[in-house]
Design a protein around this motif. Structure first.
Motif, PDB file in Angstrom:
ATOM      1  N   CYS A 167      -0.857  12.121   2.448  1.00  0.00           N
ATOM      2  CA  CYS A 167      -0.858  11.831   3.880  1.00  0.00           C
ATOM      3  C   CYS A 167       0.592  11.967   4.367  1.00  0.00           C
ATOM      4  O   CYS A 167       1.255  10.972   4.666  1.00  0.00           O
ATOM      5  CB  CYS A 167      -1.400  10.432   4.150  1.00  0.00           C
ATOM      6  SG  CYS A 167      -1.718  10.105   5.902  1.00  0.00           S
ATOM      7  N   THR A 209      -0.925  -4.745   6.848  1.00  0.00           N
ATOM      8  CA  THR A 209      -1.973  -4.934   5.849  1.00  0.00           C
ATOM      9  C   THR A 209      -2.518  -6.351   5.946  1.00  0.00           C
ATOM     10  O   THR A 209      -1.894  -7.247   6.515  1.00  0.00           O
ATOM     11  CB  THR A 209      -1.444  -4.711   4.417  1.00  0.00           C
ATOM     12  OG1 THR A 209      -0.393  -5.642   4.155  1.00  0.00           O
ATOM     13  CG2 THR A 209      -0.952  -3.288   4.226  1.00  0.00           C
ATOM     14  N   ARG A 230     -12.848   3.367   2.511  1.00  0.00           N
ATOM     15  CA  ARG A 230     -13.150   4.259   3.628  1.00  0.00           C
ATOM     16  C   ARG A 230     -12.093   4.100   4.709  1.00  0.00           C
ATOM     17  O   ARG A 230     -11.417   3.083   4.784  1.00  0.00           O
ATOM     18  CB  ARG A 230     -14.524   3.939   4.186  1.00  0.00           C
ATOM     19  CG  ARG A 230     -15.604   4.157   3.144  1.00  0.00           C
ATOM     20  CD  ARG A 230     -16.954   4.254   3.767  1.00  0.00           C
ATOM     21  NE  ARG A 230     -17.953   4.260   2.712  1.00  0.00           N
ATOM     22  CZ  ARG A 230     -19.164   3.796   2.862  1.00  0.00           C
ATOM     23  NH1 ARG A 230     -19.550   3.293   4.010  1.00  0.00           N
ATOM     24  NH2 ARG A 230     -20.022   3.841   1.867  1.00  0.00           N
ATOM     25  N   ALA A 231     -12.012   5.105   5.558  1.00  0.00           N
ATOM     26  CA  ALA A 231     -11.056   5.086   6.661  1.00  0.00           C
ATOM     27  C   ALA A 231     -11.800   5.306   7.974  1.00  0.00           C
ATOM     28  O   ALA A 231     -12.870   5.915   7.998  1.00  0.00           O
ATOM     29  CB  ALA A 231     -10.006   6.174   6.471  1.00  0.00           C
ATOM     30  N   VAL A 260      -7.815   1.618   6.973  1.00  0.00           N
ATOM     31  CA  VAL A 260      -8.222   2.025   5.636  1.00  0.00           C
ATOM     32  C   VAL A 260      -8.604   0.780   4.850  1.00  0.00           C
ATOM     33  O   VAL A 260      -7.887  -0.223   4.887  1.00  0.00           O
ATOM     34  CB  VAL A 260      -7.068   2.771   4.927  1.00  0.00           C
ATOM     35  CG1 VAL A 260      -7.452   3.155   3.516  1.00  0.00           C
ATOM     36  CG2 VAL A 260      -6.646   3.987   5.728  1.00  0.00           C
ATOM     37  N   SER A 261      -9.735   0.839   4.148  1.00  0.00           N
ATOM     38  CA  SER A 261     -10.098  -0.257   3.247  1.00  0.00           C
ATOM     39  C   SER A 261      -9.595   0.088   1.852  1.00  0.00           C
ATOM     40  O   SER A 261      -9.588   1.252   1.447  1.00  0.00           O
ATOM     41  CB  SER A 261     -11.610  -0.491   3.245  1.00  0.00           C
ATOM     42  OG  SER A 261     -12.310   0.651   2.809  1.00  0.00           O
ATOM     43  N   VAL A 262      -9.155  -0.940   1.133  1.00  0.00           N
ATOM     44  CA  VAL A 262      -8.602  -0.766  -0.206  1.00  0.00           C
ATOM     45  C   VAL A 262      -9.280  -1.785  -1.122  1.00  0.00           C
ATOM     46  O   VAL A 262      -9.269  -2.991  -0.833  1.00  0.00           O
ATOM     47  CB  VAL A 262      -7.068  -0.977  -0.206  1.00  0.00           C
ATOM     48  CG1 VAL A 262      -6.498  -0.764  -1.596  1.00  0.00           C
ATOM     49  CG2 VAL A 262      -6.388  -0.057   0.809  1.00  0.00           C
ATOM     50  N   TYR A 289     -12.476  -6.240  -0.333  1.00  0.00           N
ATOM     51  CA  TYR A 289     -11.648  -5.176   0.232  1.00  0.00           C
ATOM     52  C   TYR A 289     -10.528  -5.764   1.093  1.00  0.00           C
ATOM     53  O   TYR A 289     -10.733  -6.740   1.819  1.00  0.00           O
ATOM     54  CB  TYR A 289     -12.477  -4.219   1.090  1.00  0.00           C
ATOM     55  CG  TYR A 289     -13.283  -3.244   0.288  1.00  0.00           C
ATOM     56  CD1 TYR A 289     -12.727  -2.029  -0.113  1.00  0.00           C
ATOM     57  CD2 TYR A 289     -14.592  -3.523  -0.085  1.00  0.00           C
ATOM     58  CE1 TYR A 289     -13.459  -1.125  -0.862  1.00  0.00           C
ATOM     59  CE2 TYR A 289     -15.332  -2.623  -0.828  1.00  0.00           C
ATOM     60  CZ  TYR A 289     -14.758  -1.431  -1.212  1.00  0.00           C
ATOM     61  OH  TYR A 289     -15.481  -0.535  -1.950  1.00  0.00           O
ATOM     62  N   GLU A 311      -8.152   1.247  -5.168  1.00  0.00           N
ATOM     63  CA  GLU A 311      -8.729   2.505  -4.711  1.00  0.00           C
ATOM     64  C   GLU A 311      -9.006   2.444  -3.213  1.00  0.00           C
ATOM     65  O   GLU A 311      -9.466   1.429  -2.702  1.00  0.00           O
ATOM     66  CB  GLU A 311     -10.048   2.812  -5.442  1.00  0.00           C
ATOM     67  CG  GLU A 311      -9.894   3.045  -6.931  1.00  0.00           C
ATOM     68  CD  GLU A 311      -9.888   1.734  -7.724  1.00  0.00           C
ATOM     69  OE1 GLU A 311     -10.479   0.742  -7.243  1.00  0.00           O
ATOM     70  OE2 GLU A 311      -9.257   1.695  -8.786  1.00  0.00           O
ATOM     71  N   VAL A 312      -8.769   3.571  -2.537  1.00  0.00           N
ATOM     72  CA  VAL A 312      -9.081   3.652  -1.115  1.00  0.00           C
ATOM     73  C   VAL A 312     -10.591   3.671  -0.955  1.00  0.00           C
ATOM     74  O   VAL A 312     -11.284   4.431  -1.632  1.00  0.00           O
ATOM     75  CB  VAL A 312      -8.441   4.904  -0.487  1.00  0.00           C
ATOM     76  CG1 VAL A 312      -8.924   5.110   0.941  1.00  0.00           C
ATOM     77  CG2 VAL A 312      -6.929   4.799  -0.526  1.00  0.00           C
ATOM     78  N   LEU A 358       0.774   5.381   0.236  1.00  0.00           N
ATOM     79  CA  LEU A 358      -0.114   6.465   0.646  1.00  0.00           C
ATOM     80  C   LEU A 358       0.218   7.755  -0.088  1.00  0.00           C
ATOM     81  O   LEU A 358       1.377   8.107  -0.232  1.00  0.00           O
ATOM     82  CB  LEU A 358       0.010   6.696   2.144  1.00  0.00           C
ATOM     83  CG  LEU A 358      -0.338   5.507   3.030  1.00  0.00           C
ATOM     84  CD1 LEU A 358       0.000   5.811   4.478  1.00  0.00           C
ATOM     85  CD2 LEU A 358      -1.813   5.169   2.898  1.00  0.00           C
ATOM     86  N   VAL A 405       0.861  -1.174   0.000  1.00  0.00           N
ATOM     87  CA  VAL A 405       0.000   0.000   0.000  1.00  0.00           C
ATOM     88  C   VAL A 405       0.898   1.224   0.000  1.00  0.00           C
ATOM     89  O   VAL A 405       1.811   1.337   0.811  1.00  0.00           O
ATOM     90  CB  VAL A 405      -0.916   0.035   1.248  1.00  0.00           C
ATOM     91  CG1 VAL A 405      -1.691   1.332   1.309  1.00  0.00           C
ATOM     92  CG2 VAL A 405      -1.859  -1.155   1.257  1.00  0.00           C
TER      93      VAL A 405
END
Length: 172
Positions: free
Chosen positions: A8, A16, A49-50, A39-41, A24, A46-47, A5, A3
């Motif tokens: 950020c 992870t 939600r966090a 964080v979900s990916v 996800y 694509e990200v 970022l 992942v």
């Protein structure tokens, strides 16, 4: 799972776990200033939600960078408080990439700086230290369908043997 970022500054990926729920994956991120987020990916990268992790001030990276998650999409986060005790919490990743807190308010707080994730028949459980008179014991929690509950206790020590758990050893 790698992942990277963006947007950020100062953030660090601590752990992870691939394919946690609904396609996800999950990442535990140290956001700096004594904060962490899950964080979900999506499978496409694509990200989703966090969710800010509300319990703890310092977040060590789990062993091997692997976020401990169970088959129900619940991921466990270990942290330490500003007072120096350990705190454990769990958050569930839904099929739409959203997160929810599934621990009791305040998390599961240890009476010492020690907490850990323990294997309970292939699913991760939470172990914290609790007091029993002047002795400290491991208090072990597992998911019970509607929350985490105590499954038993064992003498505190460097090793925790889940087969040694019993209710009689738990603080009352």
């Amino acid at each position: 799972m790698a992942v990277t970022l963006a947007n950020c500054p100062g953030c660090t990926v601590l752990a992870t776990r691939a394919d946690v729920a609904g396609g996800y994956s999950a990442a535990l991120v140290d956001t700096g200033a004594h904060r962490a987020a899950l964080v979900s990916v999506s499978a496409g990268g694509e990200v989703g939600r966090a969710l800010n992790v509300p319990y703890g001030a310092d977040f060590p990276a789990p062993a091997g960078g692997a976020l401990p998650c169970d088959s129900g999409g619940r991921c466990i986060v270990l942290a330490s408080t500003t007072e120096g005790t350990a705190v454990a919490s769990a958050f569930q990743l839904a099929a739409d990439g959203s997160w929810s807190d599934v621990t009791q308010d305040g998390g599961l707080v240890s009476s010492t700086p020690v907490a850990r994730v323990v294997d309970l028949d292939g699913e991760p459980g939470i172990a914290v230290h609790g007091g029993r008179g002047d002795a400290t014991v491991w208090v072990v929690y597992a998911w019970g369908g509607d929350g985490y509950g105590v499954v038993g206790c064992a003498p505190a020590g460097p090793d925790l043997d889940p087969s040694a758990l019993s209710a009689e050893q738990c603080p009352s």
